[in-house]
Design a protein around this motif. Sequence first.
Motif, PDB file in Angstrom:
ATOM      1  N   ALA A   1      -3.719   9.031   8.546  1.00 57.24           N
ATOM      2  CA  ALA A   1      -2.751   9.178   7.462  1.00 57.24           C
ATOM      3  C   ALA A   1      -1.407   9.644   7.997  1.00 57.24           C
ATOM      4  CB  ALA A   1      -3.281  10.165   6.421  1.00 57.24           C
ATOM      5  N   PHE A   2      -1.431  10.550   8.968  1.00 55.22           N
ATOM      6  CA  PHE A   2      -0.186  11.017   9.573  1.00 55.22           C
ATOM      7  C   PHE A   2       0.534   9.881  10.286  1.00 55.22           C
ATOM      8  CE2 PHE A   2       1.819  14.330  12.635  1.00 55.22           C
ATOM      9  CZ  PHE A   2       2.979  14.326  11.875  1.00 55.22           C
ATOM     10  N   ILE A   3      -0.235   9.048  10.997  1.00 51.66           N
ATOM     11  CA  ILE A   3       0.373   7.903  11.678  1.00 51.66           C
ATOM     12  C   ILE A   3       0.992   6.961  10.654  1.00 51.66           C
ATOM     13  CG2 ILE A   3      -0.092   5.884  13.122  1.00 51.66           C
ATOM     14  CD1 ILE A   3      -2.334   7.489  14.451  1.00 51.66           C
ATOM     15  N   ARG A   4       0.329   6.764   9.528  1.00 54.67           N
ATOM     16  CA  ARG A   4       0.896   5.888   8.491  1.00 54.67           C
ATOM     17  C   ARG A   4       2.209   6.453   7.960  1.00 54.67           C
ATOM     18  NH1 ARG A   4      -4.591   5.606   6.357  1.00 54.67           N
ATOM     19  NH2 ARG A   4      -5.571   3.673   7.046  1.00 54.67           N
ATOM     20  N   GLY A   5       2.286   7.779   7.860  1.00 52.94           N
ATOM     21  CA  GLY A   5       3.544   8.373   7.443  1.00 52.94           C
ATOM     22  C   GLY A   5       4.662   8.054   8.415  1.00 52.94           C
ATOM     23  N   ILE A   6       4.323   7.973   9.698  1.00 53.30           N
ATOM     24  CA  ILE A   6       5.321   7.663  10.723  1.00 53.30           C
ATOM     25  C   ILE A   6       5.743   6.199  10.656  1.00 53.30           C
ATOM     26  CG2 ILE A   6       5.720   7.517  13.217  1.00 53.30           C
ATOM     27  CD1 ILE A   6       3.779   9.879  13.524  1.00 53.30           C
ATOM     28  N   VAL A   7       4.780   5.283  10.466  1.00 55.22           N
ATOM     29  CA  VAL A   7       5.087   3.849  10.543  1.00 55.22           C
ATOM     30  C   VAL A   7       5.465   3.252   9.197  1.00 55.22           C
ATOM     31  CG1 VAL A   7       3.531   3.573  12.503  1.00 55.22           C
ATOM     32  CG2 VAL A   7       2.686   3.107  10.210  1.00 55.22           C
ATOM     33  N   ASN A   8       5.293   3.983   8.101  1.00 54.79           N
ATOM     34  CA  ASN A   8       5.667   3.460   6.783  1.00 54.79           C
ATOM     35  C   ASN A   8       7.170   3.222   6.767  1.00 54.79           C
ATOM     36  OD1 ASN A   8       6.464   3.217   3.992  1.00 54.79           O
ATOM     37  ND2 ASN A   8       4.478   4.084   3.435  1.00 54.79           N
ATOM     38  N   ARG A   9       7.566   1.960   6.625  1.00 49.59           N
ATOM     39  CA  ARG A   9       8.974   1.600   6.727  1.00 49.59           C
ATOM     40  C   ARG A   9       9.561   1.194   5.378  1.00 49.59           C
ATOM     41  NH1 ARG A   9       9.265   1.792  11.887  1.00 49.59           N
ATOM     42  NH2 ARG A   9      11.417   1.079  12.061  1.00 49.59           N
ATOM     43  N   ARG A  10       8.782   1.347   4.316  1.00 46.84           N
ATOM     44  CA  ARG A  10       9.268   0.948   2.991  1.00 46.84           C
ATOM     45  C   ARG A  10       9.748   2.122   2.160  1.00 46.84           C
ATOM     46  NH1 ARG A  10       3.979  -1.788   0.882  1.00 46.84           N
ATOM     47  NH2 ARG A  10       3.206   0.132   1.842  1.00 46.84           N
ATOM     48  N   GLY A  11       9.464   3.359   2.645  1.00 43.99           N
ATOM     49  CA  GLY A  11       9.900   4.524   1.893  1.00 43.99           C
ATOM     50  C   GLY A  11       9.095   4.769   0.630  1.00 43.99           C
ATOM     51  N   THR A  12       7.860   4.294   0.575  1.00 43.65           N
ATOM     52  CA  THR A  12       7.042   4.441  -0.628  1.00 43.65           C
ATOM     53  C   THR A  12       6.330   5.783  -0.706  1.00 43.65           C
ATOM     54  OG1 THR A  12       5.127   3.448   0.469  1.00 43.65           O
ATOM     55  CG2 THR A  12       6.636   1.959  -0.683  1.00 43.65           C
ATOM     56  N   GLY A  13       6.188   6.482   0.419  1.00 45.41           N
ATOM     57  CA  GLY A  13       5.485   7.749   0.428  1.00 45.41           C
ATOM     58  C   GLY A  13       3.976   7.621   0.483  1.00 45.41           C
ATOM     59  N   GLU A  14       3.453   6.407   0.636  1.00 42.82           N
ATOM     60  CA  GLU A  14       2.007   6.196   0.677  1.00 42.82           C
ATOM     61  C   GLU A  14       1.473   6.379   2.088  1.00 42.82           C
ATOM     62  OE1 GLU A  14       1.896   2.271  -0.833  1.00 42.82           O
ATOM     63  OE2 GLU A  14       1.810   2.883  -2.947  1.00 42.82           O
ATOM     64  N   VAL A  15       0.290   6.986   2.199  1.00 35.04           N
ATOM     65  CA  VAL A  15      -0.305   7.273   3.515  1.00 35.04           C
ATOM     66  C   VAL A  15      -1.702   6.694   3.662  1.00 35.04           C
ATOM     67  CG1 VAL A  15       1.078   9.354   3.873  1.00 35.04           C
ATOM     68  CG2 VAL A  15      -1.135   9.537   2.706  1.00 35.04           C
ATOM     69  N   GLY A  16      -2.087   5.772   2.782  1.00 36.96           N
ATOM     70  CA  GLY A  16      -3.394   5.140   2.907  1.00 36.96           C
ATOM     71  C   GLY A  16      -4.356   5.542   1.816  1.00 36.96           C
ATOM     72  N   ASN A  17      -5.631   5.242   2.032  1.00 34.88           N
ATOM     73  CA  ASN A  17      -6.688   5.553   1.074  1.00 34.88           C
ATOM     74  C   ASN A  17      -7.745   6.384   1.795  1.00 34.88           C
ATOM     75  OD1 ASN A  17      -9.215   5.318  -0.456  1.00 34.88           O
ATOM     76  ND2 ASN A  17      -8.134   3.802  -1.699  1.00 34.88           N
ATOM     77  N   PHE A  18      -7.906   7.639   1.379  1.00 36.51           N
ATOM     78  CA  PHE A  18      -8.821   8.538   2.079  1.00 36.51           C
ATOM     79  C   PHE A  18     -10.236   8.004   2.103  1.00 36.51           C
ATOM     80  CE2 PHE A  18     -12.061  11.910   1.501  1.00 36.51           C
ATOM     81  CZ  PHE A  18     -12.039  12.432   2.788  1.00 36.51           C
ATOM     82  N   TRP A  19     -10.708   7.455   0.998  1.00 29.81           N
ATOM     83  CA  TRP A  19     -12.107   7.024   0.905  1.00 29.81           C
ATOM     84  C   TRP A  19     -12.383   5.869   1.847  1.00 29.81           C
ATOM     85  CZ3 TRP A  19     -14.252  10.877  -1.310  1.00 29.81           C
ATOM     86  CH2 TRP A  19     -13.579  11.586  -2.313  1.00 29.81           C
ATOM     87  N   VAL A  20     -11.420   4.971   1.993  1.00 35.64           N
ATOM     88  CA  VAL A  20     -11.575   3.865   2.944  1.00 35.64           C
ATOM     89  C   VAL A  20     -11.597   4.395   4.370  1.00 35.64           C
ATOM     90  CG1 VAL A  20     -10.503   1.771   3.858  1.00 35.64           C
ATOM     91  CG2 VAL A  20     -10.544   2.173   1.390  1.00 35.64           C
TER      92      VAL A  20
END
Length: 604
Positions: free
Chosen positions: A149-168
């Motif tokens: 999730a932290f890595i997704r915060g780094i690579v998220n380039r759309r500015g949506t604030g989403e970090v993935g789905n914990f359950w997945v």
Amino acid sequence: MSVTAAGFLQLAMVIIVLGALYVPLGDYMARVYHSDRHLSGERLLYRIGRIDPRRQQTWVAYALAVLAFSLVSFVLLYVLQRVQGVLPWADGKAGVSPSMAFNTAISFVTNTNWQSYSPEVVMSNLTQMLGLAVQNFLSAAVGMAVAIAFIRGIVNRRGTGEVGNFWVDLVRGTVRILLPLSIIVAIILLTQGAVQSLRTGFDFTTLDGRQAHSMLGPFASQEAIKELGTNGGGTLSVNSAHPFSNPTPLSNVVEILALLVIPVCLTRTYGTLVGDRRQGHTLLGVMATIWATMLTVVWIFESRTDGVASNAAGAMMEGKEQRFGIPASALWAVSTTGTSTGAVNSAHDSFSAAGGGALIWNMLLGEVAPGGVGAGLYSILVMAVITVFVGGLLVGRSPEFMGKKVGQHEVTLAALYVLVMPALVLSGTAVSVILGSTTGFQGNSGDPGTPGSIHGFGEVLYAYASAANNNGSAFGGLTVTSDWFQTSLGLAMLLGRFLPIIFVLALAGRLAKQRPRSRDVAVGDHALAPVGSVESGTSASDNGFATMTLARTEASTTTADSDASTLPTHGPLFGVLLLGTILLVAGLTFFPAMALGPIAEAVL
């Protein structure tokens, strides 16, 4: 072959195998979390749990899911321990006392696996398998999910604030990574003679004619996941020093590899997911430097022969398995305290003052060498954020991390993360040594000012360092079955696990809301790149990397952090800055406490 030569051979085997697995396993884990495909068994779990695997979560939703899942896990494990006496396969063992069940439930849910009991005496095989072993999988998968999730915060380039789905992320980490690897390790251990039995034990006659009882259980399978998940809680009181769990020098090497392999290879996963393998190599270099330095220190001090007993034995052999000797014991001890594992193949309380102090120091560095499964990666990334902020200001460059600005809010969250563990360790140690009621529990304590009392202080410091860092190993001279230690250490484990997770996810959310200065990101062989920037035939993923695709290209584009106005976050220079930051933070925080315990004991 001499013991020293055997030790170097085992060390070489560990390094060679880690090197061989680094690329394939690291890239495999990147594909696991990047893929938009769900296995049939995973889809069944999602339907049962009424989970939409395509739905992305903000950091708040992700954190709430982590906390809710962990709370349910704690309650179920606590209840299972309390009622184990009336359940099948109890082997005459009664339910666990409330304070011990509370401590143990927190311990295994937080990936600490601190054990204030003798497993073969207190826990039934059903509790071991249905409760503790299950948490070995799930708590490790939670740590890996937070790191992703932290890595997704780094690579998220759309500015949506989403970090993935914990359950997945939880399901994939368990089903696709931990479960198959644990099966492989368990099979290897079985070939070496590790015990795997559904019987509860057997009676035998000792050499002097007395009747005795030996514990049996599913040791090989639980040994595999306790190492792979950097959990550490054993099914036997002497942990991985017992021949039923760790029978040969080869099994010893396999288990050391198991506790190192995922944290080490996650640096490759990180480099692949952010699209710049150099980032992962820099982190790996810092981890390897700390690990190698600690191993050298412990190996040297344990091989010395100071004192009558040491001279008679030829080295510091008290508390160490003859089958493994000094080198293998040092290699295991440094690896287990550096990975938040807590499993032991020797008694850490028997190490020399300097050697034992180095093990404490290894934990107080934040366990980033290479750290626990998932936890080590996000810990060193937080330190990298702090390094970028401090280093950028010192050299007059904009504090940016992978194209994302590091401002007041970001560095505040990173600082709060760093402060949690020292606050828990120092306050817990201070209160415990002040309380007169705890002195009697320090098995090696003596009159004030004597080496025994200094060692007793070290035992308490080690206990809270282990709990707050979610390690689980201990100096065995300290008795921790009192209500004070059960409760205070339980709270240290709880806060030491979930407060940092909350701060990490909040930081990931802050980064995910930012749009980087440049859409370009480094692309290496089989790395992540923006959709549309590579040849046709690739497909986008909807698992939190929606704007990314795994690509294969020969050239590299300009990275967002390669601008002259920012501090590069790869290469030897940044690695040295990061290493210095880690050492400086730990040194300024813990040197006084270390001086009162291990350092004072070593110089007396």
